[in-house]
Design a protein around this motif. Structure first.
Motif, PDB file in Angstrom:
ATOM      1  N   ARG A  10       0.879  -1.103   0.019  1.00  0.00           N
ATOM      2  CA  ARG A  10       0.118   0.068  -0.059  1.00  0.00           C
ATOM      3  C   ARG A  10       0.691   1.319   0.217  1.00  0.00           C
ATOM      4  NH1 ARG A  10      -5.441  -0.818   3.417  1.00  0.00           N
ATOM      5  NH2 ARG A  10      -6.335  -2.908   2.318  1.00  0.00           N
ATOM      6  N   VAL A  11       1.913   1.293   0.519  1.00  0.00           N
ATOM      7  CA  VAL A  11       2.881   2.378   0.822  1.00  0.00           C
ATOM      8  C   VAL A  11       3.407   2.650  -0.516  1.00  0.00           C
ATOM      9  CG1 VAL A  11       5.020   3.213   1.725  1.00  0.00           C
ATOM     10  CG2 VAL A  11       3.414   2.248   3.009  1.00  0.00           C
ATOM     11  N   LYS A  12       3.738   1.533  -1.204  1.00  0.00           N
ATOM     12  CA  LYS A  12       4.484   1.629  -2.421  1.00  0.00           C
ATOM     13  C   LYS A  12       3.387   2.216  -3.592  1.00  0.00           C
ATOM     14  CE  LYS A  12       4.258  -1.445  -5.533  1.00  0.00           C
ATOM     15  NZ  LYS A  12       3.374  -1.849  -6.686  1.00  0.00           N
ATOM     16  N   ALA A  49       9.889   4.490  -3.352  1.00  0.00           N
ATOM     17  CA  ALA A  49       8.927   3.280  -3.508  1.00  0.00           C
ATOM     18  C   ALA A  49       9.692   1.931  -3.767  1.00  0.00           C
ATOM     19  CB  ALA A  49       8.103   3.653  -4.652  1.00  0.00           C
ATOM     20  N   ALA A  50      10.429   2.175  -4.407  1.00  0.00           N
ATOM     21  CA  ALA A  50      11.308   0.568  -4.811  1.00  0.00           C
ATOM     22  C   ALA A  50      11.719  -0.121  -3.477  1.00  0.00           C
ATOM     23  CB  ALA A  50      12.529   1.140  -5.516  1.00  0.00           C
ATOM     24  N   VAL A  51      12.101   0.467  -2.368  1.00  0.00           N
ATOM     25  CA  VAL A  51      12.219  -0.056  -1.132  1.00  0.00           C
ATOM     26  C   VAL A  51      11.184  -0.891  -0.737  1.00  0.00           C
ATOM     27  CG1 VAL A  51      13.048   0.183   1.241  1.00  0.00           C
ATOM     28  CG2 VAL A  51      14.370   1.714  -0.556  1.00  0.00           C
ATOM     29  N   HIS A  52      10.097  -0.260  -0.678  1.00  0.00           N
ATOM     30  CA  HIS A  52       8.736  -0.852  -0.323  1.00  0.00           C
ATOM     31  C   HIS A  52       8.433  -2.059  -1.348  1.00  0.00           C
ATOM     32  CE1 HIS A  52       7.989   1.682   3.056  1.00  0.00           C
ATOM     33  NE2 HIS A  52       8.211   2.706   2.191  1.00  0.00           N
ATOM     34  N   LYS A  57       8.096  -7.872  -2.115  1.00  0.00           N
ATOM     35  CA  LYS A  57       8.540  -8.928  -2.920  1.00  0.00           C
ATOM     36  C   LYS A  57       9.592 -10.173  -2.020  1.00  0.00           C
ATOM     37  CE  LYS A  57      10.411  -7.040  -6.434  1.00  0.00           C
ATOM     38  NZ  LYS A  57      11.212  -7.103  -7.661  1.00  0.00           N
ATOM     39  N   SER A  58      10.144  -9.647  -0.938  1.00  0.00           N
ATOM     40  CA  SER A  58      10.857 -10.373  -0.150  1.00  0.00           C
ATOM     41  C   SER A  58      10.259 -11.318   0.836  1.00  0.00           C
ATOM     42  CB  SER A  58      12.010  -9.679   0.855  1.00  0.00           C
ATOM     43  OG  SER A  58      11.039  -9.124   1.843  1.00  0.00           O
TER      44      SER A  58
END
Length: 203
Positions: A10-12, A49-52, A57-58
């Motif tokens: 959701r944050v992403k 966004a890429a971190v989230h 995915k992790s």
């Protein structure tokens, strides 16, 4: 675990909505300089966004493989700035450094600003160039080496006291991670950064 995964998703998504709104706004301005500012804001949002997205995915939701993150986001930034006439290559040497979210986001933003500066200023002519990023975990902390073989940092600009937002951000983020940054100008611009983030709290 499922709740945490959903939160990152959701944050992403929310960050992507903000980015889309900025994009709509930028298109309605018709001012090249302002459009550039909006694009830089979008790239900063994309870096967060890429971190989230990677945490989503992790499997453990606690940390990301920053080498992988680096390759993805720097390449994306490259596509954002790359013009047809500039032949600039990107070299990334990052062992599998695992970083928690509190460290990964500021680190990602530091890389974002360094790559942006290099793509905007280091290669004014349509010449070949190279941007190199190296990252490793050392006894001193996280070592981040960034180099370009462009025209070098302007002599009349004080790097440690620059008024530009990008450089202010870099210094602020390095300080946030209890780190140090050194700049070298020798046939291009190099930065040697050591970051000492706090260890994540147990339990």
């Amino acid at each position: 675990g499922t709740l945490l995964k959903e939160i990152h998703h959701r944050v992403k998504n929310n960050l992507q909505i903000i980015s889309s709104l900025l994009n709509l706004q930028a298109k309605s301005i018709g001012d090249e300089k302002l459009e550039g500012i909006f694009r830089e804001c979008q790239n900063r949002i994309a870096a967060m966004a890429a971190v989230h997205q990677m945490l989503y995915k992790s499997q453990n939701f606690a940390e990301i493989n920053f080498g992988e993150y680096l390759r993805e986001t720097a390449s994306q930034l490259f596509r954002s700035y790359k013009t047809g006439k500039s032949i600039i290559s990107l070299v990334i040497q990052a062992e599998n450094v695992m970083l928690p979210i509190d460290t990964a986001i500021p680190c990602g933003l530091i890389i974002n600003e360094l790559v942006t500066n290099a793509l905007k200023y280091a290669f004014p002519e349509s010449e070949k160039g190279e941007i190199k990023i190296e990252m490793s975990q050392t006894q001193q902390g996280i070592s981040l080496l960034f180099a370009d073989n462009g025209i070098g940092f302007p002599q009349d600009v004080d790097f440690s006291n620059s008024g530009t937002l990008g450089l202010k951000l870099i210094h602020m983020l390095v300080k946030q991670l209890d780190g140090t940054i050194e700049q070298f100008i020798d046939g291009g611009t190099r930065y040697a950064i050591i970051l000492k983030p706090e260890a994540p709290q147990e339990g």
